[in-house]
Design a protein around this motif. Structure first.
Motif, PDB file in Angstrom:
ATOM      1  N   LEU A  94       0.735  -1.108  -0.176  1.00  0.00           N
ATOM      2  CA  LEU A  94      -0.096  -0.169   0.041  1.00  0.00           C
ATOM      3  C   LEU A  94       1.046   1.189   0.095  1.00  0.00           C
ATOM      4  O   LEU A  94       0.536   2.196  -0.801  1.00  0.00           O
ATOM      5  CB  LEU A  94      -0.911   0.091   1.366  1.00  0.00           C
ATOM      6  N   ASP A  95       2.035   1.223   0.879  1.00  0.00           N
ATOM      7  CA  ASP A  95       2.858   2.656   0.882  1.00  0.00           C
ATOM      8  C   ASP A  95       3.493   2.754  -0.410  1.00  0.00           C
ATOM      9  O   ASP A  95       3.720   3.920  -0.927  1.00  0.00           O
ATOM     10  CB  ASP A  95       3.709   2.579   1.996  1.00  0.00           C
ATOM     11  N   LEU A  98       0.900   4.271  -2.941  1.00  0.00           N
ATOM     12  CA  LEU A  98       0.643   5.478  -2.521  1.00  0.00           C
ATOM     13  C   LEU A  98       1.728   6.468  -2.753  1.00  0.00           C
ATOM     14  O   LEU A  98       1.625   7.631  -3.192  1.00  0.00           O
ATOM     15  CB  LEU A  98       0.236   5.512  -1.158  1.00  0.00           C
ATOM     16  N   SER A 101       1.816   7.042  -6.468  1.00  0.00           N
ATOM     17  CA  SER A 101       0.552   7.965  -7.066  1.00  0.00           C
ATOM     18  C   SER A 101       0.872   9.387  -6.376  1.00  0.00           C
ATOM     19  O   SER A 101       0.620  10.321  -7.038  1.00  0.00           O
ATOM     20  CB  SER A 101      -0.718   7.343  -6.041  1.00  0.00           C
ATOM     21  N   ILE A 102       1.432   9.747  -5.633  1.00  0.00           N
ATOM     22  CA  ILE A 102       1.631  11.082  -5.031  1.00  0.00           C
ATOM     23  C   ILE A 102       2.818  11.744  -5.824  1.00  0.00           C
ATOM     24  O   ILE A 102       2.686  12.609  -6.346  1.00  0.00           O
ATOM     25  CB  ILE A 102       1.908  11.144  -3.475  1.00  0.00           C
ATOM     26  N   ASP A 110       1.650   4.762 -11.080  1.00  0.00           N
ATOM     27  CA  ASP A 110       0.938   3.898  -9.845  1.00  0.00           C
ATOM     28  C   ASP A 110       0.044   2.906 -10.633  1.00  0.00           C
ATOM     29  O   ASP A 110      -0.066   1.876 -10.205  1.00  0.00           O
ATOM     30  CB  ASP A 110      -0.191   5.096  -8.990  1.00  0.00           C
ATOM     31  N   ILE A 138      -4.871   9.309  -5.787  1.00  0.00           N
ATOM     32  CA  ILE A 138      -4.517   9.625  -4.469  1.00  0.00           C
ATOM     33  C   ILE A 138      -5.236   9.179  -3.565  1.00  0.00           C
ATOM     34  O   ILE A 138      -5.245   8.264  -2.669  1.00  0.00           O
ATOM     35  CB  ILE A 138      -3.803  10.765  -4.345  1.00  0.00           C
ATOM     36  N   SER A 142      -5.475   5.620  -1.516  1.00  0.00           N
ATOM     37  CA  SER A 142      -5.099   5.862  -0.135  1.00  0.00           C
ATOM     38  C   SER A 142      -6.640   5.324   0.882  1.00  0.00           C
ATOM     39  O   SER A 142      -6.392   4.826   2.018  1.00  0.00           O
ATOM     40  CB  SER A 142      -5.141   7.194   0.458  1.00  0.00           C
ATOM     41  N   THR A 143      -7.698   5.314   0.361  1.00  0.00           N
ATOM     42  CA  THR A 143      -8.530   4.714   0.896  1.00  0.00           C
ATOM     43  C   THR A 143      -9.099   3.295   0.257  1.00  0.00           C
ATOM     44  O   THR A 143      -9.839   2.626   0.788  1.00  0.00           O
ATOM     45  CB  THR A 143     -10.248   5.272   0.449  1.00  0.00           C
ATOM     46  N   GLN A 144      -8.190   2.752  -0.172  1.00  0.00           N
ATOM     47  CA  GLN A 144      -8.073   1.007  -0.802  1.00  0.00           C
ATOM     48  C   GLN A 144      -9.345   0.832  -1.670  1.00  0.00           C
ATOM     49  O   GLN A 144      -9.767  -0.257  -1.624  1.00  0.00           O
ATOM     50  CB  GLN A 144      -7.734   0.230   0.341  1.00  0.00           C
ATOM     51  N   THR A 156      -0.281  -4.754   4.318  1.00  0.00           N
ATOM     52  CA  THR A 156      -0.076  -3.732   5.419  1.00  0.00           C
ATOM     53  C   THR A 156       0.275  -4.606   6.468  1.00  0.00           C
ATOM     54  O   THR A 156       0.038  -5.815   6.517  1.00  0.00           O
ATOM     55  CB  THR A 156      -1.364  -2.771   5.450  1.00  0.00           C
TER      56      THR A 156
END
Length: 180
Positions: A94-95, A98, A101-102, A110, A138, A142-144, A156
């Motif tokens: 996940l990290d 993310l 994506s950022i 991403d 993003i 982040s909200t999956q 995670t």
């Protein structure tokens, strides 16, 4: 039949009239009649951060212990294996998704990372849909809501932040309540 037998046993046990041990199929035990230990470092796979043996069906077998007065017919002691829910992962963090994506979401990296090459190419050619697509991705990552294309879950930490996405479709509906 089986429930009556167990209830009778516990009633006689509480009255002090029964000293023998009951043998039953431990897969039929109810919550409170067995205990599955909380996953520790031995049960959690360090690579996937899920219970060892988690398969694509999102189930893993965990060794559980029945209460003292019950022996399992499958093992002739009080231990048995029970299937527990888990989240199958295939190596996507996940990290990492993310951060891509950022910082590089405008180039579609991403989406390439998550296995969506068509959307990644579209974001690459349009500079992340003029940065609006990058902002939306993003939020979705982040909200999956957007996960890996193969249907697996993100990696995670076991006790880390995870989201259960609840979907609403034709197979689910709301029942009319009295106070509506």
């Amino acid at each position: 039949m089986l429930v009556n037998r167990i209830l009778t046993f516990f009633l006689l046990l509480s009255l002090g009239k029964c000293d023998n041990i009951v043998q039953i199929d431990c897969n039929t035990l109810r919550l409170g009649q067995y205990m599955c230990p909380d996953p520790n470092y031995d049960l959690v796979d360090p690579k996937t951060q899920q219970i060892r043996g988690c398969g694509k069906d999102n189930r893993a077998k965990v060794q559980c212990i029945a209460i003292e007065e019950i022996n399992c017919t499958e093992s002739n002691n009080s231990t048995f294996f029970k299937e527990m829910p888990c989240k199958w992962t295939n190596g996507y963090h996940l990290d990492t998704a993310l951060l891509l994506s950022i910082f590089l979401g405008m180039f579609g990296l991403d989406r390439f990372y998550l296995g969506y090459p068509a959307i990644g190419l579209a974001k690459l050619c349009t500079l992340g849909f003029m940065f609006l697509g990058q902002l939306i991705d993003i939020i979705l990552i982040s909200t999956q809501v957007v996960g890996p294309a193969d249907g697996s879950a993100y990696i995670t930490p076991y006790y880390g932040p995870t989201v259960e996405v609840i979907r609403f479709d034709n197979s689910t509906f709301r029942l009319k309540q009295d106070d509506w």
